[in-house]
Design a protein around this motif. Structure first.
Motif, PDB file in Angstrom:
ATOM      1  N   LYS A  89       0.833  -1.201   0.000  1.00 24.60           N
ATOM      2  CA  LYS A  89       0.000   0.000   0.000  1.00 24.60           C
ATOM      3  C   LYS A  89       0.872   1.257   0.000  1.00 24.60           C
ATOM      4  O   LYS A  89       0.659   2.176  -0.781  1.00 24.60           O
ATOM      5  CB  LYS A  89      -0.916  -0.004   1.223  1.00 24.60           C
ATOM      6  CG  LYS A  89      -1.861   1.160   1.292  1.00 24.60           C
ATOM      7  CD  LYS A  89      -2.796   1.003   2.477  1.00 24.60           C
ATOM      8  CE  LYS A  89      -3.765   2.157   2.565  1.00 24.60           C
ATOM      9  NZ  LYS A  89      -4.669   2.007   3.709  1.00 24.60           N
ATOM     10  N   VAL A  90       1.871   1.293   0.878  1.00 22.54           N
ATOM     11  CA  VAL A  90       2.746   2.460   0.980  1.00 22.54           C
ATOM     12  C   VAL A  90       3.485   2.698  -0.323  1.00 22.54           C
ATOM     13  O   VAL A  90       3.617   3.841  -0.778  1.00 22.54           O
ATOM     14  CB  VAL A  90       3.727   2.285   2.168  1.00 22.54           C
ATOM     15  CG1 VAL A  90       4.848   3.303   2.106  1.00 22.54           C
ATOM     16  CG2 VAL A  90       2.977   2.420   3.489  1.00 22.54           C
ATOM     17  N   LYS A  91       3.971   1.641  -0.953  1.00 22.70           N
ATOM     18  CA  LYS A  91       4.708   1.791  -2.207  1.00 22.70           C
ATOM     19  C   LYS A  91       3.831   2.298  -3.346  1.00 22.70           C
ATOM     20  O   LYS A  91       4.335   2.803  -4.341  1.00 22.70           O
ATOM     21  CB  LYS A  91       5.363   0.465  -2.587  1.00 22.70           C
ATOM     22  CG  LYS A  91       6.582   0.169  -1.722  1.00 22.70           C
ATOM     23  CD  LYS A  91       7.134  -1.216  -1.870  1.00 22.70           C
ATOM     24  CE  LYS A  91       7.407  -1.704  -3.220  1.00 22.70           C
ATOM     25  NZ  LYS A  91       8.061  -3.019  -3.249  1.00 22.70           N
ATOM     26  N   SER A  94       2.647   7.646  -4.593  1.00 18.14           N
ATOM     27  CA  SER A  94       3.826   8.378  -5.062  1.00 18.14           C
ATOM     28  C   SER A  94       3.888   9.809  -4.533  1.00 18.14           C
ATOM     29  O   SER A  94       4.933  10.438  -4.587  1.00 18.14           O
ATOM     30  CB  SER A  94       3.863   8.391  -6.584  1.00 18.14           C
ATOM     31  OG  SER A  94       2.740   9.078  -7.100  1.00 18.14           O
ATOM     32  N   ALA A  95       2.790  10.340  -4.021  1.00 20.20           N
ATOM     33  CA  ALA A  95       2.761  11.745  -3.607  1.00 20.20           C
ATOM     34  C   ALA A  95       3.397  11.984  -2.242  1.00 20.20           C
ATOM     35  O   ALA A  95       3.674  13.124  -1.892  1.00 20.20           O
ATOM     36  CB  ALA A  95       1.327  12.258  -3.606  1.00 20.20           C
ATOM     37  N   GLY A  96       3.630  10.959  -1.462  1.00 16.14           N
ATOM     38  CA  GLY A  96       4.186  11.127  -0.123  1.00 16.14           C
ATOM     39  C   GLY A  96       3.089  11.444   0.867  1.00 16.14           C
ATOM     40  O   GLY A  96       2.729  12.605   1.048  1.00 16.14           O
ATOM     41  N   GLN A  97       2.521  10.423   1.483  1.00 19.78           N
ATOM     42  CA  GLN A  97       1.365  10.605   2.351  1.00 19.78           C
ATOM     43  C   GLN A  97       1.541   9.889   3.682  1.00 19.78           C
ATOM     44  O   GLN A  97       2.302   8.939   3.790  1.00 19.78           O
ATOM     45  CB  GLN A  97       0.110  10.077   1.664  1.00 19.78           C
ATOM     46  CG  GLN A  97      -0.212  10.803   0.389  1.00 19.78           C
ATOM     47  CD  GLN A  97      -1.485  10.290  -0.262  1.00 19.78           C
ATOM     48  OE1 GLN A  97      -2.318   9.680   0.381  1.00 19.78           O
ATOM     49  NE2 GLN A  97      -1.630  10.553  -1.538  1.00 19.78           N
ATOM     50  N   GLY A 160       7.732   4.052   2.133  1.00 20.23           N
ATOM     51  CA  GLY A 160       7.984   3.918   0.707  1.00 20.23           C
ATOM     52  C   GLY A 160       8.431   5.269   0.192  1.00 20.23           C
ATOM     53  O   GLY A 160       7.875   6.297   0.572  1.00 20.23           O
ATOM     54  N   TYR A 161       9.465   5.293  -0.656  1.00 22.50           N
ATOM     55  CA  TYR A 161      10.002   6.564  -1.147  1.00 22.50           C
ATOM     56  C   TYR A 161      10.978   6.300  -2.285  1.00 22.50           C
ATOM     57  O   TYR A 161      11.343   5.166  -2.568  1.00 22.50           O
ATOM     58  CB  TYR A 161      10.730   7.314  -0.029  1.00 22.50           C
ATOM     59  CG  TYR A 161      11.973   6.614   0.468  1.00 22.50           C
ATOM     60  CD1 TYR A 161      13.228   7.005   0.042  1.00 22.50           C
ATOM     61  CD2 TYR A 161      11.886   5.545   1.355  1.00 22.50           C
ATOM     62  CE1 TYR A 161      14.369   6.363   0.480  1.00 22.50           C
ATOM     63  CE2 TYR A 161      13.019   4.891   1.806  1.00 22.50           C
ATOM     64  CZ  TYR A 161      14.259   5.302   1.372  1.00 22.50           C
ATOM     65  OH  TYR A 161      15.381   4.664   1.808  1.00 22.50           O
ATOM     66  N   ASP A 163      12.598   5.649  -5.585  1.00 21.04           N
ATOM     67  CA  ASP A 163      12.588   5.274  -6.995  1.00 21.04           C
ATOM     68  C   ASP A 163      12.298   3.815  -7.267  1.00 21.04           C
ATOM     69  O   ASP A 163      12.915   3.237  -8.139  1.00 21.04           O
ATOM     70  CB  ASP A 163      13.938   5.641  -7.592  1.00 21.04           C
ATOM     71  CG  ASP A 163      14.967   5.904  -6.528  1.00 21.04           C
ATOM     72  OD1 ASP A 163      15.288   5.002  -5.754  1.00 21.04           O
ATOM     73  OD2 ASP A 163      15.415   7.051  -6.474  1.00 21.04           O
ATOM     74  N   PRO A 164      11.391   3.106  -6.650  1.00 21.71           N
ATOM     75  CA  PRO A 164      10.902   3.317  -5.290  1.00 21.71           C
ATOM     76  C   PRO A 164      11.670   2.435  -4.301  1.00 21.71           C
ATOM     77  O   PRO A 164      11.904   1.267  -4.574  1.00 21.71           O
ATOM     78  CB  PRO A 164       9.454   2.864  -5.382  1.00 21.71           C
ATOM     79  CG  PRO A 164       9.473   1.784  -6.415  1.00 21.71           C
ATOM     80  CD  PRO A 164      10.581   2.146  -7.372  1.00 21.71           C
ATOM     81  N   MET A 165      12.054   2.987  -3.193  1.00 17.82           N
ATOM     82  CA  MET A 165      12.672   2.221  -2.107  1.00 17.82           C
ATOM     83  C   MET A 165      11.581   1.854  -1.122  1.00 17.82           C
ATOM     84  O   MET A 165      10.510   2.467  -1.098  1.00 17.82           O
ATOM     85  CB  MET A 165      13.717   3.059  -1.360  1.00 17.82           C
ATOM     86  CG  MET A 165      14.825   3.592  -2.215  1.00 17.82           C
ATOM     87  SD  MET A 165      15.788   2.268  -2.933  1.00 17.82           S
ATOM     88  CE  MET A 165      16.495   3.135  -4.305  1.00 17.82           C
ATOM     89  N   ASP A 166      11.847   0.889  -0.269  1.00 15.31           N
ATOM     90  CA  ASP A 166      10.930   0.641   0.830  1.00 15.31           C
ATOM     91  C   ASP A 166      11.720   0.190   2.041  1.00 15.31           C
ATOM     92  O   ASP A 166      12.850  -0.242   1.930  1.00 15.31           O
ATOM     93  CB  ASP A 166       9.846  -0.387   0.455  1.00 15.31           C
ATOM     94  CG  ASP A 166      10.393  -1.757   0.192  1.00 15.31           C
ATOM     95  OD1 ASP A 166      10.615  -2.505   1.167  1.00 15.31           O
ATOM     96  OD2 ASP A 166      10.608  -2.104  -0.987  1.00 15.31           O
ATOM     97  N   SER A 167      11.110   0.340   3.184  1.00 14.53           N
ATOM     98  CA  SER A 167      11.764  -0.006   4.427  1.00 14.53           C
ATOM     99  C   SER A 167      10.701  -0.265   5.480  1.00 14.53           C
ATOM    100  O   SER A 167       9.591   0.257   5.398  1.00 14.53           O
ATOM    101  CB  SER A 167      12.672   1.135   4.880  1.00 14.53           C
ATOM    102  OG  SER A 167      13.366   0.802   6.058  1.00 14.53           O
ATOM    103  N   GLU A 168      11.061  -1.066   6.458  1.00 17.58           N
ATOM    104  CA  GLU A 168      10.207  -1.254   7.623  1.00 17.58           C
ATOM    105  C   GLU A 168      11.101  -1.316   8.845  1.00 17.58           C
ATOM    106  O   GLU A 168      12.248  -1.765   8.756  1.00 17.58           O
ATOM    107  CB  GLU A 168       9.371  -2.522   7.505  1.00 17.58           C
ATOM    108  CG  GLU A 168      10.210  -3.768   7.322  1.00 17.58           C
ATOM    109  CD  GLU A 168       9.434  -5.044   7.510  1.00 17.58           C
ATOM    110  OE1 GLU A 168       8.747  -5.182   8.523  1.00 17.58           O
ATOM    111  OE2 GLU A 168       9.550  -5.901   6.640  1.00 17.58           O
TER     112      GLU A 168
END
Length: 171
Positions: A89-91, A94-97, A160-161, A163-168
């Motif tokens: 969902k986070v990925k 793209s707008a940053g929410q 999520g941020y 190009d796209p990266m993700d992390s938890e």
């Protein structure tokens, strides 16, 4: 207490003309809250991401419109499946929410973090033909609610941020 989580730039690959980022591990300052006994009501969290604007080894560099703003979510005592669902969902934003578990409101009801505020930046890319990343969210600041029923040692932060990266991060 004030905590800062920095999400570093990751590696970018080009697959089928689509940029795919990596999973990155955040860096806590001063430490992960779990090491100090967990989150306390009123603790502040700032999350900042780093964009890889000059990735190496690619047949072409990403254009400005191919970067994603920093989106954040928080889950309380999540299962592995809930974490995976939230990562997807986070990925997709793209707008940053601010998503699940986080509210922009001053009222902490039914949230893990509240008073969420984002910061944006413009990033001119090189060469200039790639454009300028306009008003991209790179930073979130929020406050832990301490609501009853939350496990202060089992909060999962998901990001999520890029190009796209993700992390938890389990905190």
């Amino acid at each position: 207490m004030r905590y800062h989580l920095t999400l570093p730039k990751g590696q970018i690959k080009l697959r089928g003309n689509v940029f795919v980022g990596s999973n990155t591990e955040g860096e806590w300052s001063p430490v992960n809250p779990m090491k100090l006994g967990g989150w306390k009501k009123g603790d502040e969290l700032t999350v900042t991401c780093t964009f890889n604007t000059q990735p190496e080894g690619l047949p072409r560099l990403p254009d400005a419109n191919e970067y994603f703003g920093l989106s954040v979510a928080a889950l309380n005592k999540p299962t592995d499946q809930e974490i995976q669902n939230e990562i997807q969902k986070v990925k997709s934003y793209s707008a940053g929410q601010a998503l699940d578990g986080i509210t922009n409101s001053d009222n902490p009801a039914n949230s893990i973090f509240y008073k969420a505020k984002s910061e944006t930046v413009n990033i001119p890319l090189q060469p200039s033909t790639r454009g300028t990343i306009q008003n991209i969210v790179y930073d979130w600041h929020m406050v832990y609610t301490g609501n009853e029923g939350l496990d202060p040692n089992n909060i999962e932060l998901i990001f999520g941020y890029g190009d796209p990266m993700d992390s938890e991060e389990r905190t």
